[in-house]
Design a protein around this motif. Sequence first.
Motif, PDB file in Angstrom:
ATOM      1  N   GLY A  33       0.799  -1.225   0.000  1.00  0.00           N
ATOM      2  CA  GLY A  33       0.000   0.000   0.000  1.00  0.00           C
ATOM      3  C   GLY A  33       0.831   1.274   0.000  1.00  0.00           C
ATOM      4  N   SER A  34       2.149   1.133   0.058  1.00  0.00           N
ATOM      5  CA  SER A  34       3.004   2.321   0.076  1.00  0.00           C
ATOM      6  C   SER A  34       3.106   2.912  -1.333  1.00  0.00           C
ATOM      7  CB  SER A  34       4.390   1.985   0.604  1.00  0.00           C
ATOM      8  OG  SER A  34       5.036   1.047  -0.239  1.00  0.00           O
ATOM      9  N   VAL A  35       3.416   4.191  -1.415  1.00  0.00           N
ATOM     10  CA  VAL A  35       3.543   4.868  -2.703  1.00  0.00           C
ATOM     11  C   VAL A  35       4.986   5.273  -2.994  1.00  0.00           C
ATOM     12  CG1 VAL A  35       1.182   5.760  -2.692  1.00  0.00           C
ATOM     13  CG2 VAL A  35       3.027   7.123  -1.677  1.00  0.00           C
ATOM     14  N   ALA A  36       5.860   5.112  -2.018  1.00  0.00           N
ATOM     15  CA  ALA A  36       7.251   5.524  -2.209  1.00  0.00           C
ATOM     16  C   ALA A  36       8.111   4.892  -1.130  1.00  0.00           C
ATOM     17  CB  ALA A  36       7.360   7.047  -2.161  1.00  0.00           C
ATOM     18  N   ARG A  37       9.404   5.029  -1.294  1.00  0.00           N
ATOM     19  CA  ARG A  37      10.382   4.566  -0.296  1.00  0.00           C
ATOM     20  C   ARG A  37      11.332   5.712   0.035  1.00  0.00           C
ATOM     21  NH1 ARG A  37      11.390  -1.150  -1.094  1.00  0.00           N
ATOM     22  NH2 ARG A  37       9.351  -2.119  -1.505  1.00  0.00           N
ATOM     23  N   THR A  38      11.741   5.758   1.288  1.00  0.00           N
ATOM     24  CA  THR A  38      12.807   6.706   1.625  1.00  0.00           C
ATOM     25  C   THR A  38      14.119   6.189   1.053  1.00  0.00           C
ATOM     26  OG1 THR A  38      13.276   5.604   3.726  1.00  0.00           O
ATOM     27  CG2 THR A  38      11.646   7.379   3.758  1.00  0.00           C
ATOM     28  N   MET A  39      15.030   7.104   0.756  1.00  0.00           N
ATOM     29  CA  MET A  39      16.313   6.677   0.215  1.00  0.00           C
ATOM     30  C   MET A  39      17.440   7.214   1.094  1.00  0.00           C
ATOM     31  SD  MET A  39      16.991   9.111  -3.113  1.00  0.00           S
ATOM     32  CE  MET A  39      18.649   8.452  -3.291  1.00  0.00           C
ATOM     33  N   PHE A  40      18.670   6.833   0.752  1.00  0.00           N
ATOM     34  CA  PHE A  40      19.813   7.286   1.511  1.00  0.00           C
ATOM     35  C   PHE A  40      19.988   8.790   1.304  1.00  0.00           C
ATOM     36  CE2 PHE A  40      20.592   2.784   1.055  1.00  0.00           C
ATOM     37  CZ  PHE A  40      21.045   2.426   2.312  1.00  0.00           C
ATOM     38  N   ASP A  41      20.567   9.422   2.314  1.00  0.00           N
ATOM     39  CA  ASP A  41      20.776  10.869   2.227  1.00  0.00           C
ATOM     40  C   ASP A  41      21.778  11.212   1.137  1.00  0.00           C
ATOM     41  OD1 ASP A  41      19.037  11.373   4.342  1.00  0.00           O
ATOM     42  OD2 ASP A  41      20.606  10.989   5.824  1.00  0.00           O
ATOM     43  N   ARG A  42      21.500  12.299   0.456  1.00  0.00           N
ATOM     44  CA  ARG A  42      22.363  12.781  -0.610  1.00  0.00           C
ATOM     45  C   ARG A  42      23.219  13.937  -0.097  1.00  0.00           C
ATOM     46  NH1 ARG A  42      18.872  13.132  -6.201  1.00  0.00           N
ATOM     47  NH2 ARG A  42      18.642  10.896  -6.546  1.00  0.00           N
ATOM     48  N   PRO A  43      24.264  14.309  -0.828  1.00  0.00           N
ATOM     49  CA  PRO A  43      25.010  15.525  -0.465  1.00  0.00           C
ATOM     50  C   PRO A  43      24.066  16.725  -0.453  1.00  0.00           C
ATOM     51  CG  PRO A  43      26.211  14.255  -2.109  1.00  0.00           C
ATOM     52  CD  PRO A  43      24.878  13.603  -1.985  1.00  0.00           C
ATOM     53  N   GLY A  44      24.138  17.507   0.576  1.00  0.00           N
ATOM     54  CA  GLY A  44      23.244  18.659   0.689  1.00  0.00           C
ATOM     55  C   GLY A  44      21.964  18.373   1.441  1.00  0.00           C
ATOM     56  N   SER A  45      21.779  17.140   1.933  1.00  0.00           N
ATOM     57  CA  SER A  45      20.581  16.829   2.724  1.00  0.00           C
ATOM     58  C   SER A  45      20.540  17.701   3.979  1.00  0.00           C
ATOM     59  CB  SER A  45      20.579  15.348   3.110  1.00  0.00           C
ATOM     60  OG  SER A  45      20.422  14.531   1.972  1.00  0.00           O
ATOM     61  N   GLU A  46      19.322  18.061   4.392  1.00  0.00           N
ATOM     62  CA  GLU A  46      19.152  18.931   5.548  1.00  0.00           C
ATOM     63  C   GLU A  46      18.304  18.250   6.605  1.00  0.00           C
ATOM     64  OE1 GLU A  46      17.431  22.532   4.214  1.00  0.00           O
ATOM     65  OE2 GLU A  46      19.151  23.142   3.008  1.00  0.00           O
ATOM     66  N   ASP A  47      18.522  18.665   7.845  1.00  0.00           N
ATOM     67  CA  ASP A  47      17.692  18.155   8.936  1.00  0.00           C
ATOM     68  C   ASP A  47      16.227  18.484   8.656  1.00  0.00           C
ATOM     69  OD1 ASP A  47      19.791  17.115  10.372  1.00  0.00           O
ATOM     70  OD2 ASP A  47      20.096  18.917  11.572  1.00  0.00           O
ATOM     71  N   GLY A  48      15.362  17.546   8.941  1.00  0.00           N
ATOM     72  CA  GLY A  48      13.931  17.758   8.770  1.00  0.00           C
ATOM     73  C   GLY A  48      13.417  17.443   7.382  1.00  0.00           C
ATOM     74  N   THR A  49      14.319  17.141   6.442  1.00  0.00           N
ATOM     75  CA  THR A  49      13.900  16.848   5.073  1.00  0.00           C
ATOM     76  C   THR A  49      14.424  15.488   4.646  1.00  0.00           C
ATOM     77  OG1 THR A  49      13.904  19.194   4.512  1.00  0.00           O
ATOM     78  CG2 THR A  49      13.930  17.644   2.686  1.00  0.00           C
ATOM     79  N   ILE A  50      13.552  14.677   4.059  1.00  0.00           N
ATOM     80  CA  ILE A  50      13.891  13.326   3.607  1.00  0.00           C
ATOM     81  C   ILE A  50      13.616  13.236   2.099  1.00  0.00           C
ATOM     82  CG2 ILE A  50      13.240  10.885   3.779  1.00  0.00           C
ATOM     83  CD1 ILE A  50      14.739  11.814   6.188  1.00  0.00           C
ATOM     84  N   THR A  51      14.521  12.558   1.386  1.00  0.00           N
ATOM     85  CA  THR A  51      14.303  12.302  -0.045  1.00  0.00           C
ATOM     86  C   THR A  51      13.595  10.965  -0.206  1.00  0.00           C
ATOM     87  OG1 THR A  51      16.318  13.510  -0.592  1.00  0.00           O
ATOM     88  CG2 THR A  51      15.424  12.067  -2.284  1.00  0.00           C
ATOM     89  N   ILE A  52      12.575  10.925  -1.047  1.00  0.00           N
ATOM     90  CA  ILE A  52      11.840   9.677  -1.299  1.00  0.00           C
ATOM     91  C   ILE A  52      11.861   9.367  -2.795  1.00  0.00           C
ATOM     92  CG2 ILE A  52      10.357  10.023   0.714  1.00  0.00           C
ATOM     93  CD1 ILE A  52       8.068  10.737  -1.254  1.00  0.00           C
ATOM     94  N   LEU A  53      11.806   8.073  -3.113  1.00  0.00           N
ATOM     95  CA  LEU A  53      11.722   7.600  -4.491  1.00  0.00           C
ATOM     96  C   LEU A  53      10.310   7.078  -4.740  1.00  0.00           C
ATOM     97  CD1 LEU A  53      15.123   5.744  -5.001  1.00  0.00           C
ATOM     98  CD2 LEU A  53      14.489   8.037  -5.722  1.00  0.00           C
TER      99      LEU A  53
END
Length: 617
Positions: A33-53
């Motif tokens: 039922g999920s629509v995306a997955r979290t991914m590993f942090d990229r260069p420039g990642s910030e606290d409080g923000t997550i990148t998802i695929l």
Amino acid sequence: MNAADKITDASERLERTANENGGAYQEPEGYRGSVARTMFDRPGSEDGTITILVPEHQIGNVSREAYVRIDSMHPRTNTVEAQYLGVVGSGPFAEPDALGANAPTLVVAAAHGAVLTPKYHGIAHVEVFGEKVDGVVIPPLKRPCPNSPVFLLGQEDTKAVLGLDVAAEDKPVRLGLLGSVSSISVEVPAAKKSVLYKHVAILGTTGGGKSTTVSGSIMNFAGAGNAVVVFDIEGEYTTMNEPTQNPHMLAALKKRGLSEAGAPKTRLFYLSGRTSANPRHPDKREFKIAFDDLSPYVLAEVLDLSEPQERRLLEAYDICRITMEREKIYPATPEEHAEALEIDELQRGWPRMTIEKMIDVVAAAIDMIEGGANGFKGRVNGFRDHETVLLQTLNARKIEKDSRSWKAIAKRLWRMKSAGVFANGQQERIRVDDMLEPGRISIVDLSDMDAPYLRNLVIAQILRLLQSRQDDRYAEREEQVRKGAEGKPLTRVNIFIEEAHEFLSAQRIKQMPNLFDQVARIARRGRKRYLGLVFVTQLPSHLPDEVLGLVNNWILHKLTDGGVVNRLKKVVPGVNEATWRSLPNLAPGQALCSLTHLTRPVMVAIDPSPCQLRMVD
């Protein structure tokens, strides 16, 4: 065995092997039922923000401002360690699975008209604003693990997470629809002390939809039983009693399932001797303000006097007051003597003092300086028949022999008198009790007043009278409660100040600190007394930090001034950078709303106005 048979045989053997080892790949239970997955942090990642695929087939289901739940999955044990709540701040942006977005293969194909679309996915950034612990949302302490499932929140979950479930006793009124989920209403509690009575600012450029927001809010607040007072600088809201005839607004209302309607219980107040912007309004009332309600310090500020002139004016005020006491004009009875001891001249003036009396004092001072006081004659409503005591008081004070300053004051007082804004009797004065009726919409039409200082004077005095009357009602209620009775509920009051930059600009506050102090006093005392201010302006750059500091609730329409946005970043909490960047591009009717009952700011599609506005195309 031919080639086709070999392929068939190989396929069968692969299928048997797969079945013997558990069959086709099944997504783990926790990921379904999920629509995306979290991914590993990229260069420039910030606290409080997550990148998802986001998988290709799910990209259409995920949008900016969509609300999500992230089940932080331990990468080794596949157990949920924590649940996080977030909102899609940007994206999803399309990205090829195994190629760079600018790979030569893709560039060449597109440049030469070929259609080459490889497998791709979406990449988005989620602002994590909370962690769910035992059903309670708290600030997030950690980051979700990589490769954790991301789920879209349903409508009920979204409402609960954002604080959109407003209790019936708090009188919910609809503002519009949640920007990312068009079927969820955004409601404001009209009766909750901690929201509207901690004051509101409605900001935006011309054409952004402020008037629609203001008129809809006025009608909804009044419909919830609040008394609403509107200081209408341009006469825009004087036709609110009529249903809209604007074809664009009618189409927008139909799309929302709403109907056109005029605002009930509207009453139009306009200054005596002026022309109303809507002479056809069925309930019009002329009014004037009382000179004796005006603090001498505010009077000095309104007249824009130099320091020597201000000293002369305050001296004239004292002479006027003393003469009135000696002639028993006021105070005249023992009760009035006791009342006079409680007068705070920083807030109000001396009872029964008139502008004619002040003009008489200044004229007598000029005559005395120039040697012609023997022929001085007082005016009607001034000191006629009291000239002797007035001249004696002037003699005793040994006034400054500065005729230039006295004449400058006389000129300004005459200019103010000729404006005709001051009442000569009680019947001409505005009755704020008429404005404090539940459900009443009182529109103060100031459109036929060209002089800003006069408009500001009228606004300041009505504000002070509203506060004073609400204070009296609050004190009466507290006394009833103290005696064990059930106190009479206070009428909730919302005051809209249109073109607030003209009333409370940085320059005006610098010139008129006492006037601003009166507004700040209302703001500080308003919460307990259900007295809420709403500042509306298309030029927020002119509002000083002192005014912005009074506001706890924000409705931001299209804003193109980067300096204004940078200032707002310091006072409006919880807005991500991507949302700030979107403010210059908001469509008419869209607004970023940061309200104290919401857990975070939300983008709202404001409801169309059902009533007629004079100046909306």
